[in-house]
Design a protein around this motif. Sequence first.
Motif, PDB file in Angstrom:
ATOM      1  N   ARG A 161       0.633  29.565  56.002  1.00 42.81           N
ATOM      2  CA  ARG A 161      -0.003  30.475  55.056  1.00 42.81           C
ATOM      3  C   ARG A 161       0.818  31.739  54.798  1.00 42.81           C
ATOM      4  O   ARG A 161       1.013  32.144  53.653  1.00 42.81           O
ATOM      5  CB  ARG A 161      -1.387  30.868  55.566  1.00 42.81           C
ATOM      6  CG  ARG A 161      -2.203  31.679  54.575  1.00 42.81           C
ATOM      7  CD  ARG A 161      -3.345  32.398  55.258  1.00 42.81           C
ATOM      8  NE  ARG A 161      -2.840  33.403  56.191  1.00 42.81           N
ATOM      9  CZ  ARG A 161      -3.628  34.272  56.820  1.00 42.81           C
ATOM     10  NH1 ARG A 161      -4.921  34.226  56.637  1.00 42.81           N
ATOM     11  NH2 ARG A 161      -3.093  35.154  57.652  1.00 42.81           N
ATOM     12  N   ASP A 162       1.293  32.366  55.896  1.00 42.75           N
ATOM     13  CA  ASP A 162       1.962  33.661  55.771  1.00 42.75           C
ATOM     14  C   ASP A 162       3.473  33.541  55.648  1.00 42.75           C
ATOM     15  O   ASP A 162       4.130  34.488  55.206  1.00 42.75           O
ATOM     16  CB  ASP A 162       1.621  34.554  56.972  1.00 42.75           C
ATOM     17  CG  ASP A 162       0.127  34.813  57.074  1.00 42.75           C
ATOM     18  OD1 ASP A 162      -0.544  34.800  56.020  1.00 42.75           O
ATOM     19  OD2 ASP A 162      -0.382  35.006  58.187  1.00 42.75           O
ATOM     20  N   GLY A 163       4.034  32.411  56.052  1.00 46.61           N
ATOM     21  CA  GLY A 163       5.470  32.235  55.953  1.00 46.61           C
ATOM     22  C   GLY A 163       6.223  32.853  57.125  1.00 46.61           C
ATOM     23  O   GLY A 163       5.645  33.403  58.066  1.00 46.61           O
ATOM     24  N   VAL A 164       7.544  32.758  57.061  1.00 47.08           N
ATOM     25  CA  VAL A 164       8.448  33.278  58.093  1.00 47.08           C
ATOM     26  C   VAL A 164       9.319  34.358  57.456  1.00 47.08           C
ATOM     27  O   VAL A 164      10.125  34.052  56.573  1.00 47.08           O
ATOM     28  CB  VAL A 164       9.319  32.153  58.687  1.00 47.08           C
ATOM     29  CG1 VAL A 164      10.290  32.715  59.718  1.00 47.08           C
ATOM     30  CG2 VAL A 164       8.446  31.069  59.292  1.00 47.08           C
ATOM     31  N   VAL A 190       6.205  23.462  52.528  1.00 49.94           N
ATOM     32  CA  VAL A 190       5.575  24.531  51.756  1.00 49.94           C
ATOM     33  C   VAL A 190       6.653  25.537  51.351  1.00 49.94           C
ATOM     34  O   VAL A 190       7.754  25.550  51.911  1.00 49.94           O
ATOM     35  CB  VAL A 190       4.458  25.252  52.559  1.00 49.94           C
ATOM     36  CG1 VAL A 190       3.271  24.341  52.830  1.00 49.94           C
ATOM     37  CG2 VAL A 190       5.015  25.830  53.847  1.00 49.94           C
ATOM     38  N   ARG A 191       6.288  26.388  50.407  1.00 47.34           N
ATOM     39  CA  ARG A 191       7.184  27.491  50.027  1.00 47.34           C
ATOM     40  C   ARG A 191       6.934  28.676  50.950  1.00 47.34           C
ATOM     41  O   ARG A 191       5.796  28.942  51.343  1.00 47.34           O
ATOM     42  CB  ARG A 191       6.944  27.886  48.574  1.00 47.34           C
ATOM     43  CG  ARG A 191       7.386  26.834  47.575  1.00 47.34           C
ATOM     44  CD  ARG A 191       7.130  27.290  46.147  1.00 47.34           C
ATOM     45  NE  ARG A 191       7.665  26.322  45.183  1.00 47.34           N
ATOM     46  CZ  ARG A 191       7.006  25.272  44.751  1.00 47.34           C
ATOM     47  NH1 ARG A 191       5.773  25.032  45.202  1.00 47.34           N
ATOM     48  NH2 ARG A 191       7.561  24.451  43.878  1.00 47.34           N
ATOM     49  N   ASN A 192       7.986  29.384  51.280  1.00 52.79           N
ATOM     50  CA  ASN A 192       7.906  30.517  52.207  1.00 52.79           C
ATOM     51  C   ASN A 192       7.405  31.750  51.447  1.00 52.79           C
ATOM     52  O   ASN A 192       8.103  32.292  50.580  1.00 52.79           O
ATOM     53  CB  ASN A 192       9.279  30.776  52.828  1.00 52.79           C
ATOM     54  CG  ASN A 192       9.207  31.823  53.922  1.00 52.79           C
ATOM     55  OD1 ASN A 192       8.130  32.282  54.302  1.00 52.79           O
ATOM     56  ND2 ASN A 192      10.372  32.217  54.439  1.00 52.79           N
ATOM     57  N   PRO A 215      14.100  30.751  54.955  1.00 54.25           N
ATOM     58  CA  PRO A 215      14.489  30.187  53.657  1.00 54.25           C
ATOM     59  C   PRO A 215      13.309  30.159  52.692  1.00 54.25           C
ATOM     60  O   PRO A 215      12.145  30.338  53.074  1.00 54.25           O
ATOM     61  CB  PRO A 215      14.978  28.781  54.019  1.00 54.25           C
ATOM     62  CG  PRO A 215      14.268  28.463  55.291  1.00 54.25           C
ATOM     63  CD  PRO A 215      14.110  29.745  56.027  1.00 54.25           C
ATOM     64  N   GLU A 216      13.632  29.889  51.441  1.00 56.72           N
ATOM     65  CA  GLU A 216      12.573  29.849  50.425  1.00 56.72           C
ATOM     66  C   GLU A 216      11.637  28.680  50.642  1.00 56.72           C
ATOM     67  O   GLU A 216      10.429  28.794  50.404  1.00 56.72           O
ATOM     68  CB  GLU A 216      13.212  29.774  49.041  1.00 56.72           C
ATOM     69  CG  GLU A 216      12.194  29.781  47.907  1.00 56.72           C
ATOM     70  CD  GLU A 216      12.859  29.683  46.554  1.00 56.72           C
ATOM     71  OE1 GLU A 216      12.132  29.626  45.538  1.00 56.72           O
ATOM     72  OE2 GLU A 216      14.108  29.664  46.518  1.00 56.72           O
ATOM     73  N   LEU A 217      12.166  27.556  51.091  1.00 57.21           N
ATOM     74  CA  LEU A 217      11.367  26.386  51.415  1.00 57.21           C
ATOM     75  C   LEU A 217      11.353  26.205  52.924  1.00 57.21           C
ATOM     76  O   LEU A 217      12.399  26.277  53.568  1.00 57.21           O
ATOM     77  CB  LEU A 217      11.922  25.136  50.729  1.00 57.21           C
ATOM     78  CG  LEU A 217      12.009  25.199  49.202  1.00 57.21           C
ATOM     79  CD1 LEU A 217      12.609  23.903  48.660  1.00 57.21           C
ATOM     80  CD2 LEU A 217      10.637  25.467  48.580  1.00 57.21           C
ATOM     81  N   LEU A 218      10.179  25.955  53.489  1.00 58.20           N
ATOM     82  CA  LEU A 218      10.030  25.891  54.938  1.00 58.20           C
ATOM     83  C   LEU A 218       9.908  24.450  55.407  1.00 58.20           C
ATOM     84  O   LEU A 218       8.856  23.815  55.219  1.00 58.20           O
ATOM     85  CB  LEU A 218       8.792  26.685  55.374  1.00 58.20           C
ATOM     86  CG  LEU A 218       8.885  28.210  55.301  1.00 58.20           C
ATOM     87  CD1 LEU A 218       7.555  28.832  55.702  1.00 58.20           C
ATOM     88  CD2 LEU A 218      10.017  28.716  56.188  1.00 58.20           C
TER      89      LEU A 218
END
Length: 412
Positions: free
Chosen positions: A197-200, A242-244, A204-207
């Motif tokens: 949900r929150d990303g890293v 997912v997208r980051n 990268p743009e794609l996780l």
Amino acid sequence: MKTRLPDPRGSRAVLIGTSSYDSPDLKPLLAVRNNLEVLSELLTGDNGAFLPGRCTVVQDSADPRGVCRTIREAAADAPDTLLVYFSGHGILNHDYTELHLALSGADQNDLRWTTVPFQAIREIFETAPCRNKILVLDCCQSGWVLDAMMGDTGGGEAPLEIRGTYLLTSSSGDLKSYAPPTDRYTAFTGELIQLLRDGVPGGPELLPLSTLFEPLAEALERRNMPRPRQQGSDGYAALGVVRNRAAGERDGADRSTVVAETGPIPVTRLRPNVWHRRLVEWSIAVSALVGVGWVVLAYGPKEEEPSSDCTPDARAPPVPPSFTRPPPPPSLTFDALGTLVPRTFGHSVPTGRTPSREEVPRSCPKSTGVDSFKSRVPRRRSARCRGVSSGPPRSRRTIGRGRSRTSSTSSS
């Protein structure tokens, strides 16, 4: 190799979870329901890699063959990527040679026919035409499958026998996975949801899942939870899921996925709170019912009172009042015919005539109640009682055949 997302039209996801069990030996896992709901929204949302119609959720199923059939059909319909996720209890057989995924009707004495053996999933993965296959297991002893699917069981970095496969497990082969009762999700899936949900930050743009592994392991270790394990073959590192959302952030220490060591996982709400929504819906329903009731009472049909021109048949017959003859004055009384006469001693009869048989009462007022012969014979009253002049006295009275015979004494 450049990271890419799965082809939406050529990819399928199957999310399997069991939250309730018929066996008393297996505790219910209510957090599994939240796992399935939120993961499905993340994978099929705006930042996800799967279409909503190509993500299947199997919850609390008791049919092992039906679950395997669902996975097999999804694999046949996914030439690009197949993702399979399971959350629930994992049970090893009596000789610890195979892991079984427990369904709602799981029986530990009959694992073969009441659970999904991992060997069945492995056979589907081996024969699937998919280019990429992802398997995520959140259950006890889930790390056992890494040793079963690796060609060299002695080394942790040996490649998988099935090409294009990535495995992510919540624990090692001899440890349990946990679902804290105060948390909305299970421990492993809760941290995974936070990352998706929150990303890293700074990532990268794609996780891909391989990029999520280290932040996931660190978050679980801070909570004293088992460390997850992963293993994959060629090509898995270049496949994002997912997208980051935090790709533009640089400070990784400020990311929102960090949780305190002793605190529970923050609640993730991708939609309005369920209880708040239900409260609003019930309030609207109660208000509508009250309004309808008021309209019916105010403007609805009312019970009409019967009018004076109603027919006698339409109205209930009036109850006649009880007739009570008013008492006569003290100086008067009623005779046998109901005529009001002056009150006298004895029986009152009109003056000037001899009472008839019907006018004389059958019994004397002072009678003891015995219906004797004398009480039935009318007695002749004296002149004083009748109020007339008396004739010559009669010395003898005889009775015979309903008439009186009187003989008088004559003077010689």
